[in-house]
Design an enzyme around this catalytic site. Sequence first.
Site, PDB file in Angstrom:
ATOM      1  N   GLU A  35      26.779  41.730  15.056  1.00  0.00           N
ATOM      2  CA  GLU A  35      26.959  40.321  15.481  1.00  0.00           C
ATOM      3  C   GLU A  35      27.522  39.539  14.299  1.00  0.00           C
ATOM      4  O   GLU A  35      27.009  39.618  13.191  1.00  0.00           O
ATOM      5  CB  GLU A  35      25.622  39.747  15.947  1.00  0.00           C
ATOM      6  N   LEU A  40      21.086  35.590  16.314  1.00  0.00           N
ATOM      7  CA  LEU A  40      21.287  36.481  17.466  1.00  0.00           C
ATOM      8  C   LEU A  40      21.186  35.654  18.754  1.00  0.00           C
ATOM      9  O   LEU A  40      20.703  34.532  18.741  1.00  0.00           O
ATOM     10  CB  LEU A  40      20.224  37.578  17.469  1.00  0.00           C
ATOM     11  N   GLY A  41      21.635  36.215  19.872  1.00  0.00           N
ATOM     12  CA  GLY A  41      21.464  35.533  21.164  1.00  0.00           C
ATOM     13  C   GLY A  41      22.763  35.057  21.801  1.00  0.00           C
ATOM     14  O   GLY A  41      22.777  34.664  22.962  1.00  0.00           O
ATOM     15  N   GLU A 189      26.789  19.301  33.803  1.00  0.00           N
ATOM     16  CA  GLU A 189      25.494  19.285  33.113  1.00  0.00           C
ATOM     17  C   GLU A 189      25.562  18.401  31.868  1.00  0.00           C
ATOM     18  O   GLU A 189      24.721  17.523  31.662  1.00  0.00           O
ATOM     19  CB  GLU A 189      25.089  20.706  32.706  1.00  0.00           C
ATOM     20  N   GLU A 205      38.976  15.904  37.413  1.00  0.00           N
ATOM     21  CA  GLU A 205      38.992  17.262  37.981  1.00  0.00           C
ATOM     22  C   GLU A 205      40.290  17.491  38.736  1.00  0.00           C
ATOM     23  O   GLU A 205      40.697  16.679  39.567  1.00  0.00           O
ATOM     24  CB  GLU A 205      37.768  17.458  38.894  1.00  0.00           C
ATOM     25  N   VAL A 239      44.809  16.748  34.168  1.00  0.00           N
ATOM     26  CA  VAL A 239      44.909  16.196  32.816  1.00  0.00           C
ATOM     27  C   VAL A 239      46.077  16.869  32.106  1.00  0.00           C
ATOM     28  O   VAL A 239      46.226  18.097  32.150  1.00  0.00           O
ATOM     29  CB  VAL A 239      43.595  16.425  32.041  1.00  0.00           C
ATOM     30  N   HIS A 319      22.619  35.943  33.156  1.00  0.00           N
ATOM     31  CA  HIS A 319      21.823  36.966  33.857  1.00  0.00           C
ATOM     32  C   HIS A 319      22.703  38.085  34.388  1.00  0.00           C
ATOM     33  O   HIS A 319      22.253  39.223  34.498  1.00  0.00           O
ATOM     34  CB  HIS A 319      20.964  36.345  34.967  1.00  0.00           C
ATOM     35  N   HIS A 442       1.142  25.576  50.849  1.00  0.00           N
ATOM     36  CA  HIS A 442       1.365  24.163  51.164  1.00  0.00           C
ATOM     37  C   HIS A 442       0.572  23.298  50.201  1.00  0.00           C
ATOM     38  O   HIS A 442      -0.572  23.613  49.917  1.00  0.00           O
ATOM     39  CB  HIS A 442       0.916  23.872  52.603  1.00  0.00           C
TER      40      HIS A 442
HETATM   41  P1  FAD Z   1      28.031  35.896  24.623  1.00  0.00           P
HETATM   42  O1  FAD Z   1      26.738  35.234  24.912  1.00  0.00           O
HETATM   43  O2  FAD Z   1      29.243  35.037  24.468  1.00  0.00           O
HETATM   44  O3  FAD Z   1      27.802  36.754  23.305  1.00  0.00           O
HETATM   45  C1  FAD Z   1      28.824  37.433  22.667  1.00  0.00           C
HETATM   46  C2  FAD Z   1      28.474  37.577  21.210  1.00  0.00           C
HETATM   47  O4  FAD Z   1      29.419  38.435  20.606  1.00  0.00           O
HETATM   48  C3  FAD Z   1      28.526  36.268  20.432  1.00  0.00           C
HETATM   49  O5  FAD Z   1      27.314  36.094  19.760  1.00  0.00           O
HETATM   50  C4  FAD Z   1      29.688  36.455  19.461  1.00  0.00           C
HETATM   51  O6  FAD Z   1      29.453  35.825  18.211  1.00  0.00           O
HETATM   52  C5  FAD Z   1      29.704  37.966  19.304  1.00  0.00           C
HETATM   53  N1  FAD Z   1      30.999  38.530  18.933  1.00  0.00           N
HETATM   54  C6  FAD Z   1      32.210  38.317  19.502  1.00  0.00           C
HETATM   55  N2  FAD Z   1      33.156  39.092  18.923  1.00  0.00           N
HETATM   56  C7  FAD Z   1      32.522  39.803  17.955  1.00  0.00           C
HETATM   57  C8  FAD Z   1      32.950  40.789  17.035  1.00  0.00           C
HETATM   58  N3  FAD Z   1      34.214  41.223  16.989  1.00  0.00           N
HETATM   59  N4  FAD Z   1      32.029  41.298  16.190  1.00  0.00           N
HETATM   60  C9  FAD Z   1      30.738  40.873  16.218  1.00  0.00           C
HETATM   61  N5  FAD Z   1      30.279  39.965  17.091  1.00  0.00           N
HETATM   62  C10 FAD Z   1      31.155  39.442  17.956  1.00  0.00           C
HETATM   63  N6  FAD Z   1      24.928  31.017  31.877  1.00  0.00           N
HETATM   64  C11 FAD Z   1      23.846  31.036  32.683  1.00  0.00           C
HETATM   65  O7  FAD Z   1      23.576  32.071  33.294  1.00  0.00           O
HETATM   66  N7  FAD Z   1      23.031  29.952  32.833  1.00  0.00           N
HETATM   67  C12 FAD Z   1      23.271  28.785  32.198  1.00  0.00           C
HETATM   68  O8  FAD Z   1      22.519  27.820  32.343  1.00  0.00           O
HETATM   69  C13 FAD Z   1      24.397  28.711  31.339  1.00  0.00           C
HETATM   70  N8  FAD Z   1      24.674  27.582  30.665  1.00  0.00           N
HETATM   71  C14 FAD Z   1      25.741  27.545  29.820  1.00  0.00           C
HETATM   72  C15 FAD Z   1      26.000  26.366  29.146  1.00  0.00           C
HETATM   73  C16 FAD Z   1      27.078  26.290  28.272  1.00  0.00           C
HETATM   74  C17 FAD Z   1      27.334  25.001  27.539  1.00  0.00           C
HETATM   75  C18 FAD Z   1      27.896  27.437  28.057  1.00  0.00           C
HETATM   76  C19 FAD Z   1      29.042  27.386  27.096  1.00  0.00           C
HETATM   77  C20 FAD Z   1      27.637  28.620  28.732  1.00  0.00           C
HETATM   78  C21 FAD Z   1      26.568  28.686  29.625  1.00  0.00           C
HETATM   79  N9  FAD Z   1      26.286  29.849  30.346  1.00  0.00           N
HETATM   80  C22 FAD Z   1      25.209  29.876  31.195  1.00  0.00           C
HETATM   81  C23 FAD Z   1      27.127  31.058  30.239  1.00  0.00           C
HETATM   82  C24 FAD Z   1      26.459  32.083  29.340  1.00  0.00           C
HETATM   83  O9  FAD Z   1      26.228  31.515  28.075  1.00  0.00           O
HETATM   84  C25 FAD Z   1      27.350  33.314  29.218  1.00  0.00           C
HETATM   85  O10 FAD Z   1      27.669  33.782  30.505  1.00  0.00           O
HETATM   86  C26 FAD Z   1      26.634  34.421  28.453  1.00  0.00           C
HETATM   87  O11 FAD Z   1      26.282  33.983  27.169  1.00  0.00           O
HETATM   88  C27 FAD Z   1      27.504  35.679  28.371  1.00  0.00           C
HETATM   89  O12 FAD Z   1      26.830  36.655  27.667  1.00  0.00           O
HETATM   90  P2  FAD Z   1      27.602  37.780  26.849  1.00  0.00           P
HETATM   91  O13 FAD Z   1      26.535  38.620  26.229  1.00  0.00           O
HETATM   92  O14 FAD Z   1      28.612  38.425  27.677  1.00  0.00           O
HETATM   93  O15 FAD Z   1      28.414  36.995  25.712  1.00  0.00           O
HETATM   94  P1  AMP Z   2      34.541  26.153  35.524  1.00  0.00           P
HETATM   95  O1  AMP Z   2      35.633  27.200  35.531  1.00  0.00           O
HETATM   96  O2  AMP Z   2      33.481  26.325  36.567  1.00  0.00           O
HETATM   97  O3  AMP Z   2      33.971  25.928  34.150  1.00  0.00           O
HETATM   98  O4  AMP Z   2      35.257  24.784  35.928  1.00  0.00           O
HETATM   99  C1  AMP Z   2      36.366  24.273  35.245  1.00  0.00           C
HETATM  100  C2  AMP Z   2      36.989  23.168  36.081  1.00  0.00           C
HETATM  101  O5  AMP Z   2      38.072  22.588  35.361  1.00  0.00           O
HETATM  102  C3  AMP Z   2      37.568  23.672  37.405  1.00  0.00           C
HETATM  103  O6  AMP Z   2      37.020  22.906  38.445  1.00  0.00           O
HETATM  104  C4  AMP Z   2      39.068  23.430  37.258  1.00  0.00           C
HETATM  105  O7  AMP Z   2      39.674  23.083  38.487  1.00  0.00           O
HETATM  106  C5  AMP Z   2      39.114  22.258  36.275  1.00  0.00           C
HETATM  107  N1  AMP Z   2      40.419  22.108  35.594  1.00  0.00           N
HETATM  108  C6  AMP Z   2      41.227  23.091  35.124  1.00  0.00           C
HETATM  109  N2  AMP Z   2      42.364  22.570  34.563  1.00  0.00           N
HETATM  110  C7  AMP Z   2      42.285  21.208  34.682  1.00  0.00           C
HETATM  111  C8  AMP Z   2      43.123  20.094  34.300  1.00  0.00           C
HETATM  112  N3  AMP Z   2      44.318  20.265  33.680  1.00  0.00           N
HETATM  113  N4  AMP Z   2      42.703  18.838  34.580  1.00  0.00           N
HETATM  114  C9  AMP Z   2      41.508  18.643  35.198  1.00  0.00           C
HETATM  115  N5  AMP Z   2      40.693  19.639  35.579  1.00  0.00           N
HETATM  116  C10 AMP Z   2      41.039  20.913  35.327  1.00  0.00           C
END
Ligand code: FAD
Ligand code: AMP
Length: 463
Positions: A35, A40-41, A189, A205, A239, A319, A442
């Site tokens: 990582e 981590l995480g 959110e 949007e 946009v 998940h 309930h």
């Molecule tokens: P990631 O969590 O992106 O982890 C990948 C890791 O790999 C990172 O730590 C990165 O640093 C590391 N990495 C990348 N390249 C390299 C490399 N070459 N060498 C070493 N390390 C590397 N999902 C939900 O299910 N519920 C939610 O409520 C939710 N809320 C979100 C809110 C926000 C603001 C964002 C941005 C995302 C949210 N998501 C949510 C999406 C969720 O975070 C991702 O779907 C999830 O983290 C994906 O998990 P992953 O293990 O595939 O990748």
């Molecule tokens: P999500 O993929 O769920 O994170 O949602 C991203 C949102 O951004 C989608 O609803 C897209 O339609 C919207 N989106 C993508 N490009 C543009 C843009 N140029 N202007 C406004 N909204 C956009």
Amino acid sequence: MDTQQFDLAVIGAGPGGYVAAIRGAQLGLKVACVERESQLGGTCLRIGCIPSKALLESSERFHEAHTGLAAHGIRTDRVELDLAAMLQRKDKVVQLLTRGIEGLFKKNHITRFTGTGKIAAGNTVVVEGGEQPSELRATHILIATGSRSAPLDGVELDGDRIGTSTEALSYPEVPEHLVVIGAGYIGLELGSVWRRLGAKVTVLEFLDRILPGMDAEIAGEAHKIFQKQGIGFHLGCRVTAARANDGHCVVEAEGLAPIRCDRVLLAVGRVPNTEGLGLHEAGVAIDARGRIEVDEYFATNVPGIYAIGDVIRGPMLAHKAEEEGVACVERLVTGHGHVDYATIPGVCYTHPEIASVGRTEEQLREAGIEYRKGVFPFLANGRARSLGETAGRVKLLADASTDRVLGVHILGPRAGDLIAEAVAAMAFGASSEDVARVCHAHPTLSEALKEAALAAGTGAIHA
Ligand code: FAD
Ligand code: AMP
């Protein structure tokens, strides 16, 4: 260079990678996890799910103290925001959870490498940029490098006034006017967080609806609720540019006069992290959208190299990444491993929450599947009344001939928790009658799901 041998080398310690590493170790593999970040995480714990939910909770409590407690007969003469303390609490939640993963790695004897992992020839991962360069030879390499915010042409990210969700988790002051580009769950959110704390929030949007992919009727009702909460929306609005200048920003969108604001949140989706991994040299195939191509067992076209999570196809959800991590590793060790993609829930943690599993009405109509629909409003649920949270409804869709549950969509209090019952029901192939005949305590919010199931059949009792 230090060279070590492992059964499994995981690149990326997000929910996909760290869960796969733990499951692999539990099944007896010698596991390494690389990582590049010190915590981590992954996205989820550091800059995604967890910090956003911490802020959603805090901002909701602030808003409730301001506007909701009087209805319960509680007088609060003065409610003040201590934003620094709110942000510190969020950071503490993140720190505790990321440390928890460190503890799990130790407990499971997983060797952690801090640095950037790159695949080299002969099933080798080279780790660079950490304390000391290392080389890991591994029977299996699992890529779990996740995703990052998608850029948008014309929007100049400056890491401050114009930023992504990462900046929006830590604004040092409440913006006067925040423009959110994109009405997906991340934009809504984080837009909600800053609206509750007092910002004027405008969401731009491109599509003519919010929350693409979610059931349109439920999303439409949520849209009206968010408008009542004071969030402004311009739908069908593309946009084209955003620039920061002298402490303020200007956003340009087709059909609108330029909007002046003090912060911009770009939330138009996420793109997979595949750069710098040596994929091209290793011959790993990438699809047209930049994702690593895998088969049903998460194997890439190169023997011994696998990929899971946001870096492959499917919903970008924590998940989903976890399920894939477990299934991939179990398949390697035991020969069996499976993810049921038809029952992966999606949740938007606004207020009220929106949660969904299975197919939407639009998808069923498009597929020509005959269905019955049962709807139950929270207005008629005793617990929702006691909570004072009556907005929203449960909608259950069942196959017209077999009665099998095909989809459940909930807008309402604790929808993200309520959806678990619908997921379990669908995973076991339940009919709407099965759900309706199960005894629900309930007064609970869960009775609304039972009533929606009844409504899909012989009729709800309380509506
Ligand atoms: P990631 O969590 O992106 O982890 C990948 C890791 O790999 C990172 O730590 C990165 O640093 C590391 N990495 C990348 N390249 C390299 C490399 N070459 N060498 C070493 N390390 C590397 N999902 C939900 O299910 N519920 C939610 O409520 C939710 N809320 C979100 C809110 C926000 C603001 C964002 C941005 C995302 C949210 N998501 C949510 C999406 C969720 O975070 C991702 O779907 C999830 O983290 C994906 O998990 P992953 O293990 O595939 O990748
Ligand atoms: P999500 O993929 O769920 O994170 O949602 C991203 C949102 O951004 C989608 O609803 C897209 O339609 C919207 N989106 C993508 N490009 C543009 C843009 N140029 N202007 C406004 N909204 C956009």
